[in-house]
Design a protein around this motif. Structure first.
Motif, PDB file in Angstrom:
ATOM      1  N   ASP A  36      43.278 -21.276   0.805  1.00 26.12           N
ATOM      2  CA  ASP A  36      43.360 -20.588  -0.487  1.00 26.12           C
ATOM      3  C   ASP A  36      42.854 -21.454  -1.655  1.00 26.12           C
ATOM      4  O   ASP A  36      43.223 -22.624  -1.766  1.00 26.12           O
ATOM      5  CB  ASP A  36      44.833 -20.200  -0.729  1.00 26.12           C
ATOM      6  N   LYS A  71      41.339 -13.045  -7.542  1.00 24.31           N
ATOM      7  CA  LYS A  71      42.740 -13.325  -7.208  1.00 24.31           C
ATOM      8  C   LYS A  71      42.915 -13.306  -5.686  1.00 24.31           C
ATOM      9  O   LYS A  71      42.088 -12.745  -4.953  1.00 24.31           O
ATOM     10  CB  LYS A  71      43.635 -12.256  -7.830  1.00 24.31           C
ATOM     11  N   THR A  72      44.060 -13.805  -5.244  1.00 26.23           N
ATOM     12  CA  THR A  72      44.299 -14.018  -3.814  1.00 26.23           C
ATOM     13  C   THR A  72      44.338 -12.735  -2.976  1.00 26.23           C
ATOM     14  O   THR A  72      43.606 -12.610  -1.992  1.00 26.23           O
ATOM     15  CB  THR A  72      45.623 -14.782  -3.635  1.00 26.23           C
ATOM     16  N   PHE A  73      45.203 -11.802  -3.350  1.00 23.95           N
ATOM     17  CA  PHE A  73      45.357 -10.621  -2.499  1.00 23.95           C
ATOM     18  C   PHE A  73      44.116  -9.734  -2.521  1.00 23.95           C
ATOM     19  O   PHE A  73      43.621  -9.326  -1.458  1.00 23.95           O
ATOM     20  CB  PHE A  73      46.637  -9.849  -2.852  1.00 23.95           C
ATOM     21  N   ASN A  93      47.174  -8.897  -7.718  1.00 22.57           N
ATOM     22  CA  ASN A  93      48.300  -9.348  -6.890  1.00 22.57           C
ATOM     23  C   ASN A  93      49.537  -8.490  -7.140  1.00 22.57           C
ATOM     24  O   ASN A  93      50.432  -8.413  -6.299  1.00 22.57           O
ATOM     25  CB  ASN A  93      48.649 -10.808  -7.207  1.00 22.57           C
ATOM     26  N   ILE A 106      53.106  -9.143  -4.756  1.00 21.91           N
ATOM     27  CA  ILE A 106      53.075  -9.995  -3.565  1.00 21.91           C
ATOM     28  C   ILE A 106      54.444 -10.596  -3.263  1.00 21.91           C
ATOM     29  O   ILE A 106      54.713 -11.014  -2.153  1.00 21.91           O
ATOM     30  CB  ILE A 106      51.977 -11.090  -3.625  1.00 21.91           C
ATOM     31  N   ARG A 109      58.537  -7.911  -0.619  1.00 20.50           N
ATOM     32  CA  ARG A 109      58.263  -7.814   0.821  1.00 20.50           C
ATOM     33  C   ARG A 109      58.048  -6.380   1.275  1.00 20.50           C
ATOM     34  O   ARG A 109      57.194  -6.092   2.097  1.00 20.50           O
ATOM     35  CB  ARG A 109      59.425  -8.401   1.647  1.00 20.50           C
ATOM     36  N   GLU A 143      50.632  -7.848   7.695  1.00 19.14           N
ATOM     37  CA  GLU A 143      52.061  -7.595   7.946  1.00 19.14           C
ATOM     38  C   GLU A 143      52.384  -6.110   7.851  1.00 19.14           C
ATOM     39  O   GLU A 143      53.523  -5.706   8.019  1.00 19.14           O
ATOM     40  CB  GLU A 143      52.906  -8.346   6.918  1.00 19.14           C
ATOM     41  N   TYR A 157      54.961 -13.354   6.651  1.00 22.75           N
ATOM     42  CA  TYR A 157      54.602 -14.502   5.822  1.00 22.75           C
ATOM     43  C   TYR A 157      55.804 -15.398   5.570  1.00 22.75           C
ATOM     44  O   TYR A 157      56.865 -14.937   5.158  1.00 22.75           O
ATOM     45  CB  TYR A 157      54.027 -14.028   4.482  1.00 22.75           C
ATOM     46  N   ASN A 159      56.080 -19.458   4.156  1.00 20.57           N
ATOM     47  CA  ASN A 159      55.416 -20.712   3.818  1.00 20.57           C
ATOM     48  C   ASN A 159      56.019 -21.923   4.500  1.00 20.57           C
ATOM     49  O   ASN A 159      55.422 -22.997   4.503  1.00 20.57           O
ATOM     50  CB  ASN A 159      55.467 -20.904   2.302  1.00 20.57           C
ATOM     51  N   TYR A 188      45.610 -18.659   7.785  1.00 22.21           N
ATOM     52  CA  TYR A 188      45.668 -18.911   6.349  1.00 22.21           C
ATOM     53  C   TYR A 188      46.467 -20.173   6.013  1.00 22.21           C
ATOM     54  O   TYR A 188      47.532 -20.399   6.591  1.00 22.21           O
ATOM     55  CB  TYR A 188      46.335 -17.683   5.695  1.00 22.21           C
ATOM     56  N   ASP A 190      47.894 -22.046   2.335  1.00 21.29           N
ATOM     57  CA  ASP A 190      48.032 -21.749   0.902  1.00 21.29           C
ATOM     58  C   ASP A 190      47.523 -22.870  -0.013  1.00 21.29           C
ATOM     59  O   ASP A 190      47.605 -22.763  -1.236  1.00 21.29           O
ATOM     60  CB  ASP A 190      49.489 -21.404   0.561  1.00 21.29           C
ATOM     61  N   ASP A 193      45.009 -24.162  -3.277  1.00 18.64           N
ATOM     62  CA  ASP A 193      45.302 -23.327  -4.446  1.00 18.64           C
ATOM     63  C   ASP A 193      46.453 -23.886  -5.271  1.00 18.64           C
ATOM     64  O   ASP A 193      46.346 -24.050  -6.491  1.00 18.64           O
ATOM     65  CB  ASP A 193      45.629 -21.901  -3.970  1.00 18.64           C
ATOM     66  N   HIS A 197      46.249 -25.210  -9.195  1.00 18.53           N
ATOM     67  CA  HIS A 197      46.977 -24.661 -10.347  1.00 18.53           C
ATOM     68  C   HIS A 197      47.741 -25.773 -11.068  1.00 18.53           C
ATOM     69  O   HIS A 197      47.731 -25.858 -12.285  1.00 18.53           O
ATOM     70  CB  HIS A 197      48.010 -23.618  -9.883  1.00 18.53           C
ATOM     71  N   HIS A 341      42.536 -18.926 -11.716  1.00 17.90           N
ATOM     72  CA  HIS A 341      41.437 -18.123 -11.172  1.00 17.90           C
ATOM     73  C   HIS A 341      41.774 -16.673 -11.427  1.00 17.90           C
ATOM     74  O   HIS A 341      42.932 -16.351 -11.735  1.00 17.90           O
ATOM     75  CB  HIS A 341      41.268 -18.407  -9.667  1.00 17.90           C
TER      76      HIS A 341
END
Ligand code: AMP
Ligand code: ZN
Ligand code: ZN
Length: 403
Positions: A36, A71-73, A93, A106, A109, A143, A157, A159, A188, A190, A193, A197, A341
Protein backbone atom coordinates in the motif's frame (compact mmCIF):
# COMPACT_ATOMS: atom_id res chain seq x y z
CA UNK A 1 -19.41 -43.78 -45.13
CA UNK A 2 -20.97 -44.25 -41.70
CA UNK A 3 -17.64 -45.66 -40.40
CA UNK A 4 -15.82 -42.67 -41.74
CA UNK A 5 -18.22 -40.37 -39.89
CA UNK A 6 -17.65 -42.30 -36.63
CA UNK A 7 -13.89 -42.00 -37.02
CA UNK A 8 -14.18 -38.29 -37.72
CA UNK A 9 -16.40 -37.75 -34.67
CA UNK A 10 -14.07 -39.80 -32.45
CA UNK A 11 -11.02 -37.82 -33.58
CA UNK A 12 -12.81 -34.53 -32.85
CA UNK A 13 -13.74 -35.71 -29.34
CA UNK A 14 -10.22 -37.00 -28.69
CA UNK A 15 -8.63 -33.81 -30.04
CA UNK A 16 -10.85 -31.49 -27.94
CA UNK A 17 -10.28 -33.66 -24.86
CA UNK A 18 -6.50 -33.55 -25.30
CA UNK A 19 -6.60 -29.82 -25.83
CA UNK A 20 -8.59 -29.24 -22.67
CA UNK A 21 -6.22 -31.49 -20.78
CA UNK A 22 -3.31 -29.52 -22.12
CA UNK A 23 -4.96 -26.17 -21.27
CA UNK A 24 -5.46 -27.37 -17.70
CA UNK A 25 -1.96 -28.74 -17.30
CA UNK A 26 -0.24 -25.69 -18.70
CA UNK A 27 -2.32 -23.11 -16.87
CA UNK A 28 0.24 -20.85 -15.17
CA UNK A 29 -0.07 -19.00 -11.85
CA UNK A 30 -0.44 -15.31 -11.07
CA UNK A 31 0.60 -14.14 -7.61
CA UNK A 32 0.04 -10.40 -7.15
CA UNK A 33 1.19 -8.51 -4.06
CA UNK A 34 0.16 -4.93 -3.27
CA UNK A 35 2.32 -2.87 -0.93
CA UNK A 36 0.00 0.00 0.00
CA UNK A 37 1.13 3.53 -0.88
CA UNK A 38 4.39 2.55 -2.62
CA UNK A 39 5.33 5.64 -4.62
CA UNK A 40 6.78 5.00 -8.07
CA UNK A 41 10.23 6.36 -7.21
CA UNK A 42 10.79 4.76 -3.79
CA UNK A 43 12.94 2.07 -5.39
CA UNK A 44 15.27 4.83 -6.71
CA UNK A 45 15.73 6.37 -3.26
CA UNK A 46 17.47 3.40 -1.59
CA UNK A 47 19.05 0.08 -2.55
CA UNK A 48 16.30 -2.40 -3.44
CA UNK A 49 18.11 -5.48 -4.77
CA UNK A 50 15.00 -7.66 -4.82
CA UNK A 51 12.89 -5.23 -6.80
CA UNK A 52 15.90 -4.83 -9.12
CA UNK A 53 16.05 -8.61 -9.50
CA UNK A 54 12.40 -8.72 -10.60
CA UNK A 55 13.00 -5.88 -13.08
CA UNK A 56 16.01 -7.62 -14.64
CA UNK A 57 14.36 -11.06 -14.75
CA UNK A 58 11.10 -9.51 -15.96
CA UNK A 59 9.43 -6.17 -16.49
CA UNK A 60 8.74 -2.92 -14.72
CA UNK A 61 6.57 0.04 -15.63
CA UNK A 62 8.09 3.49 -15.61
CA UNK A 63 5.11 4.33 -13.42
CA UNK A 64 1.67 2.85 -12.80
CA UNK A 65 -1.09 5.45 -12.97
CA UNK A 66 -3.76 4.99 -10.29
CA UNK A 67 -7.42 5.84 -10.79
CA UNK A 68 -9.04 8.93 -9.30
CA UNK A 69 -9.49 9.40 -6.37
CA UNK A 70 -6.06 8.03 -5.47
CA UNK A 71 -7.29 6.32 -2.29
CA UNK A 72 -6.81 2.76 -1.06
CA UNK A 73 -10.20 1.10 -1.48
CA UNK A 74 -11.17 2.70 -4.81
CA UNK A 75 -7.80 1.70 -6.30
CA UNK A 76 -7.43 -1.83 -5.00
CA UNK A 77 -10.88 -2.49 -6.31
CA UNK A 78 -10.00 -0.86 -9.67
CA UNK A 79 -7.01 -3.18 -9.97
CA UNK A 80 -9.28 -6.13 -9.14
CA UNK A 81 -12.09 -5.20 -11.55
CA UNK A 82 -10.45 -3.23 -14.38
CA UNK A 83 -13.06 -0.51 -13.78
CA UNK A 84 -12.70 3.12 -12.67
CA UNK A 85 -14.14 3.86 -9.20
CA UNK A 86 -17.07 5.70 -10.80
CA UNK A 87 -17.99 2.44 -12.55
CA UNK A 88 -17.33 -0.11 -9.78
CA UNK A 89 -18.96 2.00 -7.07
CA UNK A 90 -16.27 2.12 -4.35
CA UNK A 91 -15.95 5.85 -4.99
CA UNK A 92 -14.08 6.70 -1.76
CA UNK A 93 -12.89 4.87 1.36
CA UNK A 94 -16.17 6.02 2.88
CA UNK A 95 -19.25 7.09 0.98
CA UNK A 96 -23.02 7.51 1.12
CA UNK A 97 -25.25 5.68 -1.34
CA UNK A 98 -28.28 7.93 -1.99
CA UNK A 99 -30.09 5.16 -3.88
CA UNK A 100 -30.21 2.82 -0.89
CA UNK A 101 -29.68 5.41 1.85
CA UNK A 102 -26.77 3.38 3.23
CA UNK A 103 -23.24 4.31 4.29
CA UNK A 104 -20.02 2.46 3.50
CA UNK A 105 -16.76 2.90 5.41
CA UNK A 106 -13.58 0.85 5.56
CA UNK A 107 -13.84 0.78 9.35
CA UNK A 108 -17.38 -0.66 9.18
CA UNK A 109 -16.93 -4.44 8.98
CA UNK A 110 -20.55 -5.08 8.08
CA UNK A 111 -20.34 -2.72 5.09
CA UNK A 112 -16.92 -4.02 3.95
CA UNK A 113 -18.30 -7.58 3.96
CA UNK A 114 -21.55 -6.64 2.18
CA UNK A 115 -21.24 -7.65 -1.48
CA UNK A 116 -24.09 -5.40 -2.59
CA UNK A 117 -21.77 -2.36 -2.34
CA UNK A 118 -19.32 -3.79 -4.87
CA UNK A 119 -19.97 -3.42 -8.59
CA UNK A 120 -18.12 -4.99 -11.51
CA UNK A 121 -16.51 -8.40 -11.57
CA UNK A 122 -13.31 -8.80 -9.55
CA UNK A 123 -10.67 -10.95 -11.16
CA UNK A 124 -11.14 -13.73 -8.57
CA UNK A 125 -14.84 -13.94 -9.53
CA UNK A 126 -13.89 -14.14 -13.22
CA UNK A 127 -11.44 -16.92 -12.32
CA UNK A 128 -13.77 -18.91 -10.05
CA UNK A 129 -16.63 -18.66 -12.59
CA UNK A 130 -14.31 -20.23 -15.18
CA UNK A 131 -13.10 -23.02 -12.91
CA UNK A 132 -9.78 -21.44 -11.84
CA UNK A 133 -9.25 -21.48 -8.08
CA UNK A 134 -8.21 -18.25 -6.38
CA UNK A 135 -6.92 -17.08 -3.01
CA UNK A 136 -6.90 -13.63 -1.42
CA UNK A 137 -5.01 -12.53 1.64
CA UNK A 138 -6.69 -9.18 2.41
CA UNK A 139 -7.32 -7.80 -1.09
CA UNK A 140 -10.05 -5.15 -0.92
CA UNK A 141 -13.44 -6.68 -1.75
CA UNK A 142 -12.45 -10.28 -1.15
CA UNK A 143 -14.19 -10.45 2.23
CA UNK A 144 -17.57 -10.05 0.52
CA UNK A 145 -19.53 -12.44 -1.64
CA UNK A 146 -19.76 -10.67 -4.99
CA UNK A 147 -22.14 -11.85 -7.72
CA UNK A 148 -22.43 -15.15 -5.83
CA UNK A 149 -18.68 -15.87 -5.64
CA UNK A 150 -15.78 -15.58 -3.22
CA UNK A 151 -12.17 -16.61 -3.66
CA UNK A 152 -11.74 -20.30 -2.72
CA UNK A 153 -9.31 -19.14 0.00
CA UNK A 154 -9.76 -15.80 1.75
CA UNK A 155 -9.28 -14.20 5.15
CA UNK A 156 -10.99 -11.53 7.20
CA UNK A 157 -8.88 -8.39 7.34
CA UNK A 158 -6.70 -8.35 10.44
CA UNK A 159 -3.60 -6.21 10.60
CA UNK A 160 -2.27 -8.41 13.39
CA UNK A 161 -0.96 -10.98 10.90
CA UNK A 162 2.74 -10.32 10.36
CA UNK A 163 4.11 -10.01 6.85
CA UNK A 164 6.11 -13.21 7.45
CA UNK A 165 2.90 -15.08 8.27
CA UNK A 166 1.36 -13.77 5.05
CA UNK A 167 4.40 -14.93 3.06
CA UNK A 168 4.16 -18.39 4.61
CA UNK A 169 0.43 -18.69 3.89
CA UNK A 170 0.88 -17.74 0.23
CA UNK A 171 3.72 -20.27 -0.08
CA UNK A 172 1.50 -22.89 1.63
CA UNK A 173 -1.31 -22.22 -0.86
CA UNK A 174 1.14 -22.87 -3.70
CA UNK A 175 2.09 -26.19 -2.07
CA UNK A 176 -1.46 -27.53 -1.93
CA UNK A 177 -2.23 -30.59 -4.06
CA UNK A 178 -2.82 -29.58 -7.69
CA UNK A 179 -6.59 -30.17 -7.57
CA UNK A 180 -7.08 -27.64 -4.75
CA UNK A 181 -4.18 -25.27 -5.51
CA UNK A 182 -5.13 -21.66 -6.39
CA UNK A 183 -3.75 -20.38 -9.70
CA UNK A 184 -4.57 -16.76 -8.86
CA UNK A 185 -3.39 -15.28 -5.56
CA UNK A 186 -3.80 -11.66 -4.45
CA UNK A 187 -2.22 -10.43 -1.24
CA UNK A 188 -1.61 -7.20 0.61
CA UNK A 189 0.79 -5.31 2.93
CA UNK A 190 -0.39 -2.07 4.55
CA UNK A 191 3.10 -0.48 4.33
CA UNK A 192 4.75 1.79 3.23
CA UNK A 193 1.44 3.73 3.31
CA UNK A 194 1.37 4.06 7.07
CA UNK A 195 4.97 5.35 7.28
CA UNK A 196 4.36 7.67 4.31
CA UNK A 197 1.45 9.35 6.12
CA UNK A 198 3.29 9.62 9.40
CA UNK A 199 6.79 10.65 8.37
CA UNK A 200 6.35 11.93 4.81
CA UNK A 201 7.43 10.44 1.47
CA UNK A 202 10.96 11.91 1.58
CA UNK A 203 11.74 10.85 5.16
CA UNK A 204 14.51 8.59 6.47
CA UNK A 205 11.76 6.44 8.00
CA UNK A 206 10.21 5.78 4.60
CA UNK A 207 13.62 4.81 3.21
CA UNK A 208 14.17 2.32 6.04
CA UNK A 209 10.66 0.93 5.49
CA UNK A 210 11.27 0.48 1.75
CA UNK A 211 14.51 -1.40 2.51
CA UNK A 212 12.63 -3.63 4.95
CA UNK A 213 9.90 -4.34 2.39
CA UNK A 214 12.54 -5.13 -0.22
CA UNK A 215 14.14 -7.69 2.07
CA UNK A 216 10.73 -9.25 2.84
CA UNK A 217 10.20 -9.48 -0.89
CA UNK A 218 13.55 -11.30 -1.05
CA UNK A 219 12.38 -13.77 1.60
CA UNK A 220 9.25 -14.47 -0.43
CA UNK A 221 11.14 -14.87 -3.72
CA UNK A 222 13.63 -17.28 -2.11
CA UNK A 223 10.85 -19.45 -0.73
CA UNK A 224 9.00 -19.32 -4.04
CA UNK A 225 12.10 -20.37 -6.01
CA UNK A 226 12.26 -23.62 -4.02
CA UNK A 227 8.72 -24.70 -4.96
CA UNK A 228 8.15 -27.30 -7.70
CA UNK A 229 5.80 -24.82 -9.44
CA UNK A 230 8.35 -21.96 -9.32
CA UNK A 231 8.84 -21.78 -13.08
CA UNK A 232 5.11 -21.54 -13.72
CA UNK A 233 4.47 -18.62 -11.38
CA UNK A 234 4.05 -15.06 -12.65
CA UNK A 235 4.81 -12.69 -9.78
CA UNK A 236 3.41 -9.15 -9.82
CA UNK A 237 4.33 -6.55 -7.20
CA UNK A 238 2.25 -3.40 -7.42
CA UNK A 239 0.44 -0.85 -5.29
CA UNK A 240 -2.65 1.33 -5.11
CA UNK A 241 -1.19 4.86 -5.18
CA UNK A 242 1.82 6.96 -4.22
CA UNK A 243 2.23 9.61 -1.52
CA UNK A 244 2.64 13.39 -1.60
CA UNK A 245 4.02 15.74 1.05
CA UNK A 246 1.49 17.80 3.06
CA UNK A 247 1.78 20.18 5.99
CA UNK A 248 -0.43 21.95 8.50
CA UNK A 249 0.53 25.28 6.89
CA UNK A 250 -1.49 24.55 3.77
CA UNK A 251 -4.87 23.47 4.99
CA UNK A 252 -8.42 24.32 3.93
CA UNK A 253 -10.95 23.93 6.74
CA UNK A 254 -14.32 23.04 5.23
CA UNK A 255 -16.34 24.41 8.14
CA UNK A 256 -14.77 27.86 7.53
CA UNK A 257 -16.40 27.92 4.11
CA UNK A 258 -19.57 25.87 4.27
CA UNK A 259 -21.87 25.92 7.30
CA UNK A 260 -23.32 22.53 8.28
CA UNK A 261 -26.83 23.89 7.58
CA UNK A 262 -26.05 23.78 3.85
CA UNK A 263 -25.08 20.10 3.71
CA UNK A 264 -26.87 16.80 4.07
CA UNK A 265 -23.81 14.52 3.67
CA UNK A 266 -20.09 15.27 3.73
CA UNK A 267 -18.23 12.07 2.93
CA UNK A 268 -14.50 11.46 2.62
CA UNK A 269 -11.23 12.26 4.27
CA UNK A 270 -8.33 14.56 3.45
CA UNK A 271 -7.82 15.39 0.57
CA UNK A 272 -11.12 14.14 -0.95
CA UNK A 273 -14.75 14.86 -0.15
CA UNK A 274 -18.10 14.26 -1.81
CA UNK A 275 -20.86 16.56 -0.60
CA UNK A 276 -24.65 16.28 -0.83
CA UNK A 277 -26.32 19.67 -0.52
CA UNK A 278 -29.53 20.40 1.29
CA UNK A 279 -32.23 21.46 -1.15
CA UNK A 280 -31.37 24.82 -2.70
CA UNK A 281 -27.79 24.98 -1.33
CA UNK A 282 -25.78 23.28 -4.09
CA UNK A 283 -24.79 26.58 -5.73
CA UNK A 284 -23.89 28.16 -2.38
CA UNK A 285 -21.49 25.29 -1.61
CA UNK A 286 -20.02 25.32 -5.07
CA UNK A 287 -19.48 29.10 -5.06
CA UNK A 288 -17.94 28.97 -1.59
CA UNK A 289 -15.38 26.36 -2.60
CA UNK A 290 -14.63 27.17 -6.20
CA UNK A 291 -12.85 30.41 -5.25
CA UNK A 292 -11.01 28.94 -2.25
CA UNK A 293 -7.24 28.70 -2.59
CA UNK A 294 -5.88 25.16 -2.16
CA UNK A 295 -8.91 23.18 -3.33
CA UNK A 296 -10.67 22.34 -6.56
CA UNK A 297 -14.41 21.76 -6.50
CA UNK A 298 -16.73 20.60 -9.25
CA UNK A 299 -20.40 19.90 -9.53
CA UNK A 300 -20.25 16.14 -10.05
CA UNK A 301 -21.52 16.36 -13.61
CA UNK A 302 -18.68 18.79 -14.42
CA UNK A 303 -15.73 16.70 -13.22
CA UNK A 304 -13.24 16.62 -16.12
CA UNK A 305 -13.61 13.61 -18.40
CA UNK A 306 -10.00 12.53 -17.82
CA UNK A 307 -10.75 11.75 -14.15
CA UNK A 308 -13.61 9.35 -15.03
CA UNK A 309 -15.50 10.46 -11.94
CA UNK A 310 -18.78 12.12 -11.02
CA UNK A 311 -21.37 10.01 -12.86
CA UNK A 312 -21.89 7.57 -9.97
CA UNK A 313 -24.70 8.80 -7.66
CA UNK A 314 -22.37 7.99 -4.73
CA UNK A 315 -20.17 10.94 -5.75
CA UNK A 316 -23.13 13.10 -4.61
CA UNK A 317 -23.54 16.77 -5.73
CA UNK A 318 -20.10 18.32 -5.28
CA UNK A 319 -16.67 16.68 -5.63
CA UNK A 320 -13.81 18.35 -3.73
CA UNK A 321 -10.09 17.58 -3.89
CA UNK A 322 -7.16 19.49 -2.42
CA UNK A 323 -4.55 20.84 -4.81
CA UNK A 324 -1.11 19.27 -4.73
CA UNK A 325 0.55 19.59 -1.28
CA UNK A 326 -2.63 21.08 0.23
CA UNK A 327 -5.06 19.45 2.65
CA UNK A 328 -8.81 19.71 3.22
CA UNK A 329 -10.12 18.93 6.69
CA UNK A 330 -13.51 19.13 8.33
CA UNK A 331 -12.66 21.33 11.31
CA UNK A 332 -9.82 23.61 12.47
CA UNK A 333 -8.47 21.23 15.13
CA UNK A 334 -7.79 18.44 12.66
CA UNK A 335 -4.04 18.00 12.13
CA UNK A 336 -2.65 16.45 9.01
CA UNK A 337 0.33 14.09 8.92
CA UNK A 338 3.36 14.53 6.67
CA UNK A 339 2.06 12.60 3.68
CA UNK A 340 -1.27 12.15 1.90
CA UNK A 341 -2.81 10.70 -1.24
CA UNK A 342 -6.14 11.06 -2.97
CA UNK A 343 -4.98 13.90 -5.26
CA UNK A 344 -5.43 14.20 -9.02
CA UNK A 345 -4.01 11.08 -10.68
CA UNK A 346 -2.00 13.24 -13.09
CA UNK A 347 0.06 14.32 -10.07
CA UNK A 348 3.19 12.16 -10.47
CA UNK A 349 3.52 11.78 -6.68
CA UNK A 350 0.33 9.70 -6.84
CA UNK A 351 1.85 7.27 -9.34
CA UNK A 352 2.99 3.92 -8.09
CA UNK A 353 4.88 0.74 -9.04
CA UNK A 354 4.41 -2.28 -11.26
CA UNK A 355 7.10 -5.00 -11.26
CA UNK A 356 6.55 -8.50 -12.66
CA UNK A 357 8.39 -11.60 -13.79
CA UNK A 358 7.52 -15.13 -14.78
CA UNK A 359 6.91 -17.28 -17.85
CA UNK A 360 4.41 -14.81 -19.36
CA UNK A 361 6.61 -11.72 -19.08
CA UNK A 362 9.39 -10.33 -21.21
CA UNK A 363 12.88 -10.16 -19.70
CA UNK A 364 14.56 -6.89 -18.71
CA UNK A 365 11.85 -4.69 -20.22
CA UNK A 366 10.72 -1.27 -19.00
CA UNK A 367 7.26 -0.30 -20.18
CA UNK A 368 5.79 3.18 -20.46
CA UNK A 369 3.25 4.24 -17.84
CA UNK A 370 -0.07 2.43 -17.96
CA UNK A 371 -3.24 2.63 -15.88
CA UNK A 372 -4.14 0.29 -13.04
CA UNK A 373 -7.40 -0.68 -14.79
CA UNK A 374 -5.21 -2.40 -17.41
CA UNK A 375 -4.05 -5.01 -14.88
CA UNK A 376 -7.35 -6.95 -15.01
CA UNK A 377 -7.16 -7.66 -18.77
CA UNK A 378 -3.44 -8.47 -18.36
CA UNK A 379 -4.17 -11.17 -15.77
CA UNK A 380 -7.06 -12.53 -17.85
CA UNK A 381 -4.68 -12.89 -20.79
CA UNK A 382 -2.07 -14.72 -18.70
CA UNK A 383 -4.60 -17.09 -17.14
CA UNK A 384 -6.53 -17.58 -20.35
CA UNK A 385 -9.73 -16.20 -18.82
CA UNK A 386 -12.57 -14.56 -20.74
CA UNK A 387 -12.64 -11.02 -19.36
CA UNK A 388 -15.77 -9.18 -18.25
CA UNK A 389 -16.33 -5.82 -20.00
CA UNK A 390 -13.94 -3.33 -18.36
CA UNK A 391 -12.38 0.15 -18.67
CA UNK A 392 -8.85 -1.28 -18.98
CA UNK A 393 -7.31 -2.29 -22.29
CA UNK A 394 -5.09 -5.30 -23.00
CA UNK A 395 -3.44 -3.40 -25.87
CA UNK A 396 -1.88 -0.98 -23.34
CA UNK A 397 -0.05 -3.81 -21.56
CA UNK A 398 0.48 -6.41 -24.28
CA UNK A 399 4.04 -5.08 -24.68
CA UNK A 400 4.89 -6.54 -21.24
CA UNK A 401 4.16 -10.07 -22.41
CA UNK A 402 6.32 -12.46 -24.40
CA UNK A 403 5.10 -12.80 -27.98
P1 AMP B 1 -5.93 5.02 3.34
O1 AMP B 1 -4.49 5.31 3.48
O2 AMP B 1 -6.76 5.85 4.27
O3 AMP B 1 -6.44 5.14 1.94
O4 AMP B 1 -6.19 3.50 3.78
C1 AMP B 1 -5.15 2.62 4.09
C2 AMP B 1 -5.61 1.70 5.18
O5 AMP B 1 -6.61 0.80 4.71
C3 AMP B 1 -4.49 0.81 5.67
O6 AMP B 1 -3.90 1.35 6.83
C4 AMP B 1 -5.15 -0.52 5.97
O7 AMP B 1 -5.06 -0.84 7.33
C5 AMP B 1 -6.61 -0.32 5.58
N1 AMP B 1 -7.14 -1.50 4.90
C6 AMP B 1 -6.65 -2.11 3.83
N2 AMP B 1 -7.40 -3.18 3.47
C7 AMP B 1 -8.40 -3.24 4.36
C8 AMP B 1 -9.52 -4.11 4.53
N3 AMP B 1 -9.73 -5.14 3.69
N4 AMP B 1 -10.38 -3.84 5.56
C9 AMP B 1 -10.16 -2.78 6.37
N5 AMP B 1 -9.13 -1.94 6.26
C10 AMP B 1 -8.26 -2.16 5.27
ZN1 ZN C 1 -3.50 2.90 0.01
ZN1 ZN D 1 -2.93 5.94 2.92
Amino acid sequence: MRNLLYILLLSIILFTGCNQQEKKQTLPYVVMLSMDGFRWDYTDMVETPNFDKIASKGVKARTLKPSFPTKTFPNHYSIATGLYPDHHGIVLNSFYDPETNRHYAISDREAVEDGSFYGGEPIWVTAEKQGVLSGSYFWVGSEAEIAGYRPTYWKKYDNGFSYSQRIDSVIAWLQKPETIRPHLILWYFDEPDHSGHKYGPGSMEIMRKVEQLDSLLGVFLNKLEKLPVANEVNVIVTSDHGMGPVSNDRKVVLSDHIPTEWTEEVQGYNPNFCIKAKDGFEDYIYEALVYTEGVTAWKSEEVPERLHYGTNPRTLDIVVVADSAWSVVLDPDQRVGKGAHGFDNDNIDMHTIFFAYGPAFKVDYVSPTFENVDIYPLICEILNLDPAPVDGTLEHVKGLLKE
